[in-house]
Motif scaffolding. Structure first.
Motif, mmCIF file in Angstrom:
data_model
loop_
_atom_site.group_PDB
_atom_site.id
_atom_site.type_symbol
_atom_site.label_atom_id
_atom_site.label_comp_id
_atom_site.label_asym_id
_atom_site.label_seq_id
_atom_site.Cartn_x
_atom_site.Cartn_y
_atom_site.Cartn_z
ATOM 1 N N THR A 1 14.761 -2.052 -1.362
ATOM 2 C CA THR A 1 14.072 -0.759 -1.280
ATOM 3 C C THR A 1 13.687 -0.364 0.139
ATOM 4 O O THR A 1 13.636 -1.182 1.051
ATOM 5 C CB THR A 1 12.756 -0.775 -2.100
ATOM 6 O OG1 THR A 1 11.957 -1.854 -1.629
ATOM 7 C CG2 THR A 1 12.999 -0.909 -3.573
ATOM 8 N N THR A 2 13.384 0.917 0.247
ATOM 9 C CA THR A 2 12.741 1.480 1.430
ATOM 10 C C THR A 2 11.601 2.306 0.858
ATOM 11 O O THR A 2 11.790 3.461 0.483
ATOM 12 C CB THR A 2 13.738 2.390 2.199
ATOM 13 O OG1 THR A 2 14.804 1.559 2.669
ATOM 14 C CG2 THR A 2 13.078 3.066 3.375
ATOM 15 N N VAL A 3 10.437 1.694 0.735
ATOM 16 C CA VAL A 3 9.396 2.403 -0.031
ATOM 17 C C VAL A 3 8.761 3.571 0.712
ATOM 18 O O VAL A 3 7.965 4.302 0.136
ATOM 19 C CB VAL A 3 8.304 1.454 -0.599
ATOM 20 C CG1 VAL A 3 8.867 0.489 -1.597
ATOM 21 C CG2 VAL A 3 7.527 0.755 0.494
ATOM 22 N N SER B 1 0.838 -1.210 0.000
ATOM 23 C CA SER B 1 0.000 0.000 0.000
ATOM 24 C C SER B 1 0.868 1.253 0.000
ATOM 25 O O SER B 1 0.484 2.286 -0.554
ATOM 26 C CB SER B 1 -0.923 0.011 1.215
ATOM 27 O OG SER B 1 -1.733 -1.129 1.209
ATOM 28 N N THR B 2 2.037 1.160 0.604
ATOM 29 C CA THR B 2 2.934 2.318 0.628
ATOM 30 C C THR B 2 3.442 2.612 -0.789
ATOM 31 O O THR B 2 3.570 3.771 -1.181
ATOM 32 C CB THR B 2 4.120 2.067 1.586
ATOM 33 O OG1 THR B 2 3.603 1.537 2.806
ATOM 34 C CG2 THR B 2 4.890 3.336 1.857
ATOM 35 N N THR B 3 3.706 1.552 -1.550
ATOM 36 C CA THR B 3 4.131 1.742 -2.935
ATOM 37 C C THR B 3 3.015 2.437 -3.715
ATOM 38 O O THR B 3 3.255 3.375 -4.483
ATOM 39 C CB THR B 3 4.436 0.365 -3.577
ATOM 40 O OG1 THR B 3 5.422 -0.275 -2.782
ATOM 41 C CG2 THR B 3 4.913 0.502 -5.001
ATOM 42 N N LYS C 1 -3.788 -1.764 7.673
ATOM 43 C CA LYS C 1 -3.745 -3.041 6.954
ATOM 44 C C LYS C 1 -4.860 -3.119 5.913
ATOM 45 O O LYS C 1 -5.971 -2.676 6.153
ATOM 46 C CB LYS C 1 -3.918 -4.162 7.992
ATOM 47 C CG LYS C 1 -3.829 -5.544 7.466
ATOM 48 C CD LYS C 1 -3.875 -6.496 8.670
ATOM 49 C CE LYS C 1 -4.316 -7.878 8.258
ATOM 50 N NZ LYS C 1 -3.491 -8.459 7.224
ATOM 51 N N THR C 2 -4.526 -3.702 4.772
ATOM 52 C CA THR C 2 -5.504 -3.805 3.683
ATOM 53 C C THR C 2 -6.120 -5.200 3.647
ATOM 54 O O THR C 2 -5.427 -6.198 3.808
ATOM 55 C CB THR C 2 -4.791 -3.614 2.318
ATOM 56 O OG1 THR C 2 -3.879 -2.547 2.430
ATOM 57 C CG2 THR C 2 -5.782 -3.359 1.210
ATOM 58 N N LEU C 3 -7.410 -5.219 3.395
ATOM 59 C CA LEU C 3 -8.083 -6.491 3.108
ATOM 60 C C LEU C 3 -8.579 -6.423 1.676
ATOM 61 O O LEU C 3 -8.977 -5.357 1.214
ATOM 62 C CB LEU C 3 -9.305 -6.667 4.011
ATOM 63 C CG LEU C 3 -9.108 -7.088 5.441
ATOM 64 C CD1 LEU C 3 -10.467 -7.218 6.111
ATOM 65 C CD2 LEU C 3 -8.372 -8.410 5.531
#
Ligand SMILES: Nc1nc2c(ncn2[C@@H]2O[C@H](COP(=O)(O)OP(=O)(O)OP(=O)(O)O)[C@@H](O)[C@H]2O)c(=O)[nH]1
Ligand SMILES: [Mg+2]
Length: 477
Positions: free
Chosen positions: A447-449, A85-87, A319-321
């Motif tokens: 990476t460190t997104v 989700s951060t990406t 958190k994603t569902l």
């Protein structure tokens, strides 16, 4: 002969449901027919619109599809979540900055929940230590420092945060939106309260005092549901004023930010207290490594008119569902030859997946994805480095690793990864080579997104893929 209980097939239940009442007057009949005509006009217009969209869609170049896959929980070395989700947030920040920033009010609530969640964990840790000190049978009792009365008083005051936690969860999952059903609060093994869990932290890496490791409860939101709308309703004033705090209803008497501000000094005191730090250390709870860590910025994020920065939003944890689809039209000025529609699918991770290597093997060998290009991100490299610097030994996790665990030079952790003997990238490349039904290029990045610059890797790889491959027909994972 019809079996008992079966419907008579000649009667259509829909006909029965929409049939006019038997005692309908002429006037009522006229009204009904007129309504039906109106409904038909609307229905025809919708059909036409769908058809027009379908035709337009067919004419367009096929969009580039990006599927973000990964776990929600992973191994002990690079713990927590993957950053899918951060990406996606990075893409939004880059290509839809206005829309991204309009959501600040919603993210402010998530960050508040992250803060409260962190304190929930700390309060639980103190409670566990208290219990262990009271129990004479605890074997680790000599390791636990005595808890000063001052700290216990602070703890008592801060239990008010648990109410804030409940309020925030209710706001993020409003009744009737379907969010409550989608909310997953993992089991807790007790602690300060039996209340709902909050969003924020990933799995703590350590164990409890003389007991089982704490299980972290986490709020999950189905991203296809409009959880952000709750807060968008609070938005007032000019939409263009997204850079300021105008998108936040500062007059809201129920705003949890008020209580957070009132408790700010106590939170800062508790977090900075050396005994608190010691208790966390004894329980192996490294708060800094958990998702949604804002404890080093308490004064700022609990300030009366706190508005999240872009950086804060990237660090916020929810958190994603389920699966969410986001569409972007990328302009050629930013992406070179990539000016076309993109669809990015954010897939909520699963705890059940064995490990990252297993997931990579599954995706690599999947026949349905054989023509799909893959990019592997070994994310959270900053946390990996932090762990190495904290003295965690790589050899405890990778048996073949026999070199020095020496981190004086900050680039060393990357050298470890790139080292031929333990080259994680090589391991993943070999899996792709062995399992892939068709030969595919291997793209991989450490990476460190949470750093927006990480998006550049994706873009650079996409350019290359589109150039090398069959330019118009590339789907991506
Ligand atoms: N320090 C650090 N934090 C990160 C990094 N990537 C993501 N995070 C944080 O980790 C948390 C989880 O990231 P998400 O993007 O929500 O993870 P996800 O893969 O979508 O997880 P699920 O929705 O559970 O499947 C967020 O608080 C992020 O800010 C990283 O590279 N470094
Ligand atoms: Mg997610």
């Amino acid at each position: 002969m019809a079996k008992p209980g079966r419907n008579d097939n000649s009667i259509d239940p829909l006909d029965v449901a929409i049939a006019p009442p038997p005692d309908e007057t002429e006037e009522e009949r006229e009204k009904r027919l007129s309504k039906e005509r109106e409904a038909k006009v609307v229905s025809d217009a919708i059909d036409e619109e769908i058809e027009a969209e379908r035709t337009a869609e067919k004419k367009k170049t096929r969009p580039v599809k990006i599927l973000l896959l990964g776990q929600s929980e992973s191994g002990a070395l690079i713990n927590g979540t993957e950053g899918k989700s951060t990406t996606l947030k990075n893409f939004q920040l880059m290509y839809e900055p206005k829309a991204f920033r309009l959501e600040r009010a919603s993210w402010r609530a998530v960050i508040q929940l992250n803060v409260v969640r962190s304190f929930h964990l700390i309060l639980d840790a103190i409670t566990r230590a208290q219990k262990a000190l009271q129990s004479s049978s605890s074997s680790s009792i000599e390791d636990i420092p005595q808890i000063p009365t001052e700290l216990l008083k602070l703890k008592l005051k801060l239990t008010a945060l648990l109410t804030v936690e409940g309020t925030l969860i209710r706001r993020l999952t409003p009744d009737g939106s379907g969010e409550t059903e989608a909310t997953q609060l993992a089991r807790s093994n007790g602690g300060t309260s039996g209340q709902n869990g909050g969003g924020g932290a990933g799995s703590p890496s350590g164990g409890g005092v003389g007991g089982k490791p704490p299980v972290v409860k986490e709020l999950a939101v189905n991203s296809t549901k409009p959880w952000k709308d709750t807060f968008n309703r609070l938005v007032h004033g000019e939409r263009d004023s997204f850079e300021s705090g105008d998108a936040i209803d500062w007059e809201d008497p129920e705003d949890p930010g008020r209580i957070l501000h009132d408790l700010s000094d106590d939170m800062i005191k508790l977090w900075n207290d050396p005994i608190t730090q010691l208790l966390l250390e004894k329980q192996n709870l490294r708060m800094q490594e958990l998702a949604g860590f804002f404890l080093d910025q308490l004064e700022r994020v609990t300030a009366p008119r706190y508005v999240p920065t872009d950086d804060d939003i990237l660090k916020a944890r929810l958190k994603t569902l389920g699966v969410t689809e986001h569409r972007f039209t990328f302009s050629s000025t930013k992406t070179g030859q990539l000016s076309r529609d993109w669809k990015v699918f954010d897939v909520g991770g699963h705890r059940s997946q064995a490990d990252s290597v297993g997931l990579w093997s599954e995706v690599s060998s999947n026949k349905l994805l054989k023509r799909t290009n893959l990019i592997l991100f070994l994310n959270k490299i900053d946390i990996f480095r932090m762990k190495l610097e904290a003295g965690i030994r790589l050899a405890d996790y990778i048996v073949s690793y026999t070199k020095e665990n020496d981190f004086d030079n900050t680039t060393m952790s990357l050298v470890f990864l790139l080292d031929r003997n333990i080259d994680l990238r090589k391991k993943f490349a070999n899996i792709l080579q062995d399992k892939s039904p068709l030969p595919r290029a291997f793209y991989c990045h450490l990476t460190t997104v949470t750093d927006p610059k990480s998006t550049k890797y994706i873009l650079a790889n996409l350019k290359e893929m589109l150039m090398i491959g069959n330019l118009a027909k590339v789907d991506l994972v």
